[in-house]
Scaffold this active site. Structure first.
Site, PDB file in Angstrom:
ATOM      1  N   TYR A 107      -8.678 -10.691   0.600  1.00  0.00           N
ATOM      2  CA  TYR A 107      -9.755 -10.247   0.663  1.00  0.00           C
ATOM      3  C   TYR A 107     -10.536  -9.684  -0.354  1.00  0.00           C
ATOM      4  O   TYR A 107     -12.005  -9.669  -0.463  1.00  0.00           O
ATOM      5  CB  TYR A 107      -9.932  -9.210   1.645  1.00  0.00           C
ATOM      6  CG  TYR A 107      -9.159  -7.859   1.499  1.00  0.00           C
ATOM      7  CD1 TYR A 107      -9.743  -6.960   0.454  1.00  0.00           C
ATOM      8  CD2 TYR A 107      -8.063  -7.587   2.218  1.00  0.00           C
ATOM      9  CE1 TYR A 107      -8.564  -6.078   0.191  1.00  0.00           C
ATOM     10  CE2 TYR A 107      -7.031  -6.674   1.881  1.00  0.00           C
ATOM     11  CZ  TYR A 107      -7.348  -5.727   0.760  1.00  0.00           C
ATOM     12  OH  TYR A 107      -6.684  -4.589   0.661  1.00  0.00           O
ATOM     13  N   GLU A 108      -9.827  -9.622  -1.305  1.00  0.00           N
ATOM     14  CA  GLU A 108     -10.484  -9.462  -2.706  1.00  0.00           C
ATOM     15  C   GLU A 108     -11.500 -10.341  -3.343  1.00  0.00           C
ATOM     16  O   GLU A 108     -12.315 -10.268  -3.995  1.00  0.00           O
ATOM     17  CB  GLU A 108      -9.267  -8.928  -3.901  1.00  0.00           C
ATOM     18  CG  GLU A 108      -8.806  -7.930  -3.365  1.00  0.00           C
ATOM     19  CD  GLU A 108      -7.564  -7.630  -4.353  1.00  0.00           C
ATOM     20  OE1 GLU A 108      -7.782  -7.567  -5.821  1.00  0.00           O
ATOM     21  OE2 GLU A 108      -6.557  -7.304  -3.917  1.00  0.00           O
ATOM     22  N   HIS A 112      -2.391   0.740  -4.973  1.00  0.00           N
ATOM     23  CA  HIS A 112      -1.608  -0.493  -5.637  1.00  0.00           C
ATOM     24  C   HIS A 112      -1.586  -0.342  -7.246  1.00  0.00           C
ATOM     25  O   HIS A 112      -2.960  -0.621  -7.560  1.00  0.00           O
ATOM     26  CB  HIS A 112      -2.375  -1.738  -5.039  1.00  0.00           C
ATOM     27  CG  HIS A 112      -2.131  -2.158  -3.769  1.00  0.00           C
ATOM     28  ND1 HIS A 112      -1.185  -3.215  -3.339  1.00  0.00           N
ATOM     29  CD2 HIS A 112      -2.795  -1.719  -2.527  1.00  0.00           C
ATOM     30  CE1 HIS A 112      -1.050  -3.079  -1.950  1.00  0.00           C
ATOM     31  NE2 HIS A 112      -2.103  -2.418  -1.564  1.00  0.00           N
ATOM     32  N   MET A 167      -2.883  -7.046   6.089  1.00  0.00           N
ATOM     33  CA  MET A 167      -3.937  -8.332   5.505  1.00  0.00           C
ATOM     34  C   MET A 167      -2.927  -8.582   4.303  1.00  0.00           C
ATOM     35  O   MET A 167      -3.830  -9.079   3.321  1.00  0.00           O
ATOM     36  CB  MET A 167      -5.093  -7.264   5.265  1.00  0.00           C
ATOM     37  CG  MET A 167      -5.742  -6.867   6.167  1.00  0.00           C
ATOM     38  SD  MET A 167      -7.053  -5.421   5.646  1.00  0.00           S
ATOM     39  CE  MET A 167      -7.502  -4.756   6.984  1.00  0.00           C
ATOM     40  N   SER A 168      -1.733  -8.673   4.431  1.00  0.00           N
ATOM     41  CA  SER A 168      -0.926  -9.192   3.313  1.00  0.00           C
ATOM     42  C   SER A 168       0.606  -9.921   3.884  1.00  0.00           C
ATOM     43  O   SER A 168       0.444 -10.458   4.810  1.00  0.00           O
ATOM     44  CB  SER A 168      -0.594  -8.068   2.314  1.00  0.00           C
ATOM     45  OG  SER A 168       0.180  -7.280   3.295  1.00  0.00           O
ATOM     46  N   HIS A 178      -5.028  -9.091  -2.731  1.00  0.00           N
ATOM     47  CA  HIS A 178      -5.099  -9.437  -1.320  1.00  0.00           C
ATOM     48  C   HIS A 178      -6.301 -10.656  -1.400  1.00  0.00           C
ATOM     49  O   HIS A 178      -7.123 -10.800  -2.243  1.00  0.00           O
ATOM     50  CB  HIS A 178      -5.655  -8.303  -0.443  1.00  0.00           C
ATOM     51  CG  HIS A 178      -4.489  -7.132  -0.554  1.00  0.00           C
ATOM     52  ND1 HIS A 178      -4.533  -6.377  -1.415  1.00  0.00           N
ATOM     53  CD2 HIS A 178      -3.901  -6.942   0.499  1.00  0.00           C
ATOM     54  CE1 HIS A 178      -3.474  -5.497  -1.084  1.00  0.00           C
ATOM     55  NE2 HIS A 178      -2.799  -5.834  -0.098  1.00  0.00           N
ATOM     56  N   ASN A 224      -0.276   3.040  11.270  1.00  0.00           N
ATOM     57  CA  ASN A 224      -1.350   3.551  12.221  1.00  0.00           C
ATOM     58  C   ASN A 224      -1.225   2.624  13.526  1.00  0.00           C
ATOM     59  O   ASN A 224      -0.496   1.601  13.425  1.00  0.00           O
ATOM     60  CB  ASN A 224      -2.671   3.331  11.597  1.00  0.00           C
ATOM     61  CG  ASN A 224      -3.081   2.010  11.096  1.00  0.00           C
ATOM     62  OD1 ASN A 224      -2.784   1.473  10.253  1.00  0.00           O
ATOM     63  ND2 ASN A 224      -3.871   1.193  12.158  1.00  0.00           N
ATOM     64  N   ALA A 237       2.069  -2.101   4.600  1.00  0.00           N
ATOM     65  CA  ALA A 237       1.542  -1.045   5.570  1.00  0.00           C
ATOM     66  C   ALA A 237       0.979  -2.038   6.694  1.00  0.00           C
ATOM     67  O   ALA A 237       0.356  -2.993   6.504  1.00  0.00           O
ATOM     68  CB  ALA A 237       0.689  -0.178   5.223  1.00  0.00           C
ATOM     69  N   HIS A 275      -8.390   3.464   5.364  1.00  0.00           N
ATOM     70  CA  HIS A 275      -7.624   3.183   4.237  1.00  0.00           C
ATOM     71  C   HIS A 275      -6.701   4.588   3.912  1.00  0.00           C
ATOM     72  O   HIS A 275      -5.549   4.305   3.549  1.00  0.00           O
ATOM     73  CB  HIS A 275      -7.949   2.412   3.187  1.00  0.00           C
ATOM     74  CG  HIS A 275      -6.988   2.117   2.143  1.00  0.00           C
ATOM     75  ND1 HIS A 275      -5.949   1.190   2.235  1.00  0.00           N
ATOM     76  CD2 HIS A 275      -7.034   2.401   0.651  1.00  0.00           C
ATOM     77  CE1 HIS A 275      -5.442   0.757   1.221  1.00  0.00           C
ATOM     78  NE2 HIS A 275      -5.802   1.531   0.277  1.00  0.00           N
ATOM     79  N   SER A 333       0.971  -1.308   0.030  1.00  0.00           N
ATOM     80  CA  SER A 333      -0.054  -0.108  -0.031  1.00  0.00           C
ATOM     81  C   SER A 333       0.757   1.273   0.152  1.00  0.00           C
ATOM     82  O   SER A 333       1.589   1.515   1.006  1.00  0.00           O
ATOM     83  CB  SER A 333      -0.807  -0.046   1.317  1.00  0.00           C
ATOM     84  OG  SER A 333      -2.013  -0.802   1.062  1.00  0.00           O
TER      85      SER A 333
HETATM   86  N1  HPA Z   1      -4.971  -3.460  10.639  1.00  0.00           N
HETATM   87  C1  HPA Z   1      -4.840  -4.547   9.483  1.00  0.00           C
HETATM   88  N2  HPA Z   1      -4.307  -4.157   8.335  1.00  0.00           N
HETATM   89  C2  HPA Z   1      -3.807  -2.994   8.264  1.00  0.00           C
HETATM   90  C3  HPA Z   1      -3.697  -1.938   9.530  1.00  0.00           C
HETATM   91  C4  HPA Z   1      -4.361  -2.320  10.644  1.00  0.00           C
HETATM   92  O1  HPA Z   1      -4.635  -1.543  11.700  1.00  0.00           O
HETATM   93  N3  HPA Z   1      -3.079  -0.913   9.041  1.00  0.00           N
HETATM   94  C5  HPA Z   1      -2.323  -1.179   7.939  1.00  0.00           C
HETATM   95  N4  HPA Z   1      -2.969  -2.497   7.453  1.00  0.00           N
END
Ligand code: HPA
Length: 275
Positions: A86-87, A62, A212-213, A84, A236, A114, A248, A31
């Protein structure tokens, strides 16, 4: 793997476009990291959607471009953007870039992402080198018939992330004006961010960052006997640790701010690999 014919077709397609390429290093940009390719010279690019067996990315941040970059006349294969779980398109779009890199001769994969910070000592914008991971995605990319002659039925995962390379990088960080954290990344399927109760649980399980990756890609590289190094940007603080809701957009903005740091680490890794 997609059908074997796709992989062979993809390799022939790239050879036709780029000649008999032989990159030893590959980089997957997570990301907001598409601009990492600015490190490299003579970049030549192809859209994922034009490559047999690959399809366009669906997420903002992406790009979906395969780049052949050069660093000191060595070729680097850069996946600008990733797919990903989740897609909802299954494992193939996530695993195919790994099969492709392997077929082109890549020996070391650099994975960036990220992530949400779980470790209370982490700050937004920190970079973390992955020591290990917890696969909490609810599935495994290696499920199914054995898809590649190099992949054993029961791959060992004692050292998915190359300890020697990681230690060499961590040993050089005194030359940087920022700290490089290390820790365990836990991967969830997403796409929802986590609840505060879930984050507390993952903290108890030993996770330092959540995302998530990356994990499926690292697992495939490990099964194919490729070296892996993974770098997370703490974009974050995780749910319940952050004092605000997660989005996001925030993830992408934090990645942008941390880009100069990420460039330095990637350069350090590539120089170390080429030494
Ligand atoms: N959770 C899951 N995936 C993420 C996060 C998060 O806080 N930040 C960036 N990708």
């Amino acid at each position: 793997m997609g059908k074997k014919v796709d992989l062979n077709e993809a390799v022939s397609f790239l050879y036709k476009k780029w000649g008999e390429i032989k990159p030893a290093i590959s980089l997957i940009c997570g990301s907001g990291w598409g601009e990492l390719c600015e490190i490299f010279q003579n970049s030549s690019r192809i859209e994922y959607g034009d490559i047999p067996g690959m399809s366009s990315t669906t997420i903002s941040g992406h790009n979906g471009t395969l780049i052949l970059g050069k660093f000191k006349d060595k070729q680097i294969l850069i996946f600008q953007g990733r797919r990903h779980f989740y897609e909802g398109a299954g494992w193939n779009p996530i695993c195919f870039p790994i099969y492709l890199a392997n077929a082109l001769g890549v020996k070391t994969m650099i994975l960036t992402n990220a992530a949400g910070g779980i470790n209370k000592s982490f700050e937004v914008g920190d970079l973390m080198v992955l020591e290990d991971h917890i696969n909490f995605m609810g599935s495994n990319p290696l499920i199914g018939p054995i898809s590649h002659p190099k992949i054993p039925r029961f791959p060992d995962q004692t050292e998915v992330y190359c300890e020697e390379l990681r230690n060499r990088i961590l040993g050089m960080t005194h030359s940087l004006e920022f700290p490089l954290r290390k820790g365990v990344y836990i991967a969830l399927s997403g796409p929802s961010f986590e609840t505060p109760a879930e984050i507390k649980t993952y903290q108890l399980l030993g996770a330092d960052a959540v995302g998530m990756s990356t994990v499926p890609e690292a697992m495939m590289c490990n099964a194919l006997n490729m070296k892996v190094i993974g770098i997370s940007c703490i974009s974050n603080l995780a749910s319940g640790i952050a004092s605000h809701e997660l989005s996001h957009d925030d993830v992408q903005n934090a990645s942008k701010v941390a880009l100069p740091k990420m460039k330095k680490i990637i350069l350090m890794i590539i120089k170390t690999l080429l030494m």
